[in-house]
Design an enzyme around this catalytic site. Structure first.
Site, PDB file in Angstrom:
ATOM      1  N   HIS A 195      -1.665  14.982 -14.750  1.00  0.00           N
ATOM      2  CA  HIS A 195      -3.115  14.745 -14.650  1.00  0.00           C
ATOM      3  C   HIS A 195      -3.873  15.413 -15.800  1.00  0.00           C
ATOM      4  O   HIS A 195      -4.948  14.947 -16.182  1.00  0.00           O
ATOM      5  CB  HIS A 195      -3.661  15.215 -13.300  1.00  0.00           C
ATOM      6  CG  HIS A 195      -3.460  16.674 -13.041  1.00  0.00           C
ATOM      7  ND1 HIS A 195      -2.342  17.184 -12.430  1.00  0.00           N
ATOM      8  CD2 HIS A 195      -4.244  17.727 -13.349  1.00  0.00           C
ATOM      9  CE1 HIS A 195      -2.442  18.506 -12.355  1.00  0.00           C
ATOM     10  NE2 HIS A 195      -3.600  18.858 -12.908  1.00  0.00           N
ATOM     11  N   CYS A 231       0.313  14.592  -6.016  1.00  0.00           N
ATOM     12  CA  CYS A 231      -0.384  13.857  -7.076  1.00  0.00           C
ATOM     13  C   CYS A 231      -1.438  12.912  -6.515  1.00  0.00           C
ATOM     14  O   CYS A 231      -1.213  12.214  -5.528  1.00  0.00           O
ATOM     15  CB  CYS A 231       0.643  13.050  -7.882  1.00  0.00           C
ATOM     16  SG  CYS A 231      -0.095  12.043  -9.188  1.00  0.00           S
ATOM     17  N   CYS A 244       2.902  16.472  -7.716  1.00  0.00           N
ATOM     18  CA  CYS A 244       2.214  16.665  -8.994  1.00  0.00           C
ATOM     19  C   CYS A 244       3.169  17.336  -9.982  1.00  0.00           C
ATOM     20  O   CYS A 244       3.856  18.293  -9.630  1.00  0.00           O
ATOM     21  CB  CYS A 244       0.985  17.549  -8.771  1.00  0.00           C
ATOM     22  SG  CYS A 244       0.159  18.069 -10.285  1.00  0.00           S
ATOM     23  N   LYS A 267       0.857  -1.182   0.000  1.00  0.00           N
ATOM     24  CA  LYS A 267       0.000   0.000   0.000  1.00  0.00           C
ATOM     25  C   LYS A 267       0.894   1.233   0.000  1.00  0.00           C
ATOM     26  O   LYS A 267       1.814   1.330   0.814  1.00  0.00           O
ATOM     27  CB  LYS A 267      -0.881   0.012   1.246  1.00  0.00           C
ATOM     28  CG  LYS A 267      -1.855   1.184   1.289  1.00  0.00           C
ATOM     29  CD  LYS A 267      -2.588   1.280   2.615  1.00  0.00           C
ATOM     30  CE  LYS A 267      -3.457   0.076   2.858  1.00  0.00           C
ATOM     31  NZ  LYS A 267      -4.206   0.171   4.125  1.00  0.00           N
ATOM     32  N   CYS A 293      -3.364  11.329  -9.185  1.00  0.00           N
ATOM     33  CA  CYS A 293      -3.747  10.590 -10.402  1.00  0.00           C
ATOM     34  C   CYS A 293      -2.800   9.420 -10.677  1.00  0.00           C
ATOM     35  O   CYS A 293      -3.052   8.635 -11.571  1.00  0.00           O
ATOM     36  CB  CYS A 293      -3.772  11.524 -11.607  1.00  0.00           C
ATOM     37  SG  CYS A 293      -2.137  11.978 -12.244  1.00  0.00           S
TER      38      CYS A 293
HETATM   39 FE1  FES Z   1      -1.130  13.569 -10.704  1.00  0.00          FE
HETATM   40 FE2  FES Z   1      -1.122  16.197 -11.017  1.00  0.00          FE
HETATM   41  S1  FES Z   1      -2.463  15.034  -9.847  1.00  0.00           S
HETATM   42  S2  FES Z   1       0.234  14.755 -11.871  1.00  0.00           S
END
Ligand code: FES
Length: 74
Positions: free
Chosen positions: A56, A41, A52, A23, A43
């Site tokens: 995304h 991040c 990030c 996890k 995503c």
């Molecule tokens: Fe994943 Fe921005 S939220 S790169």
């Protein structure tokens, strides 16, 4: 939740980040040494995970998702 639904049919939302771990958990501590704003991040597409890097945007355009970063402000 939207991103999870969009990716569920493909077998998961995390294609490559720290797959050797059961996890992936990251802790955010804020305080006097923290930057005024940090984007984390959510995503799983960032090349600088857990930060990030804007990946995304491409993910959202390709999949119709609407994921974005977690912003931590000092
Ligand atoms: Fe994943 Fe921005 S939220 S790169």
């Amino acid at each position: 939740l939207v991103a999870v639904r969009a990716e569920a049919a493909g077998g998961g939302i995390n294609p490559a980040i720290r797959k050797e771990e059961d996890k992936v958990v990251d802790t955010v501590l804020t305080g006097e040494l923290a930057k005024p704003l940090t984007a984390y991040c959510r995503c799983w597409r960032s090349g600088t995970f857990p930060l990030c890097d804007g990946a995304h945007v491409k993910h959202n355009k390709a999949t119709g998702d609407n994921v974005g970063p977690l912003l931590v402000k000092k």
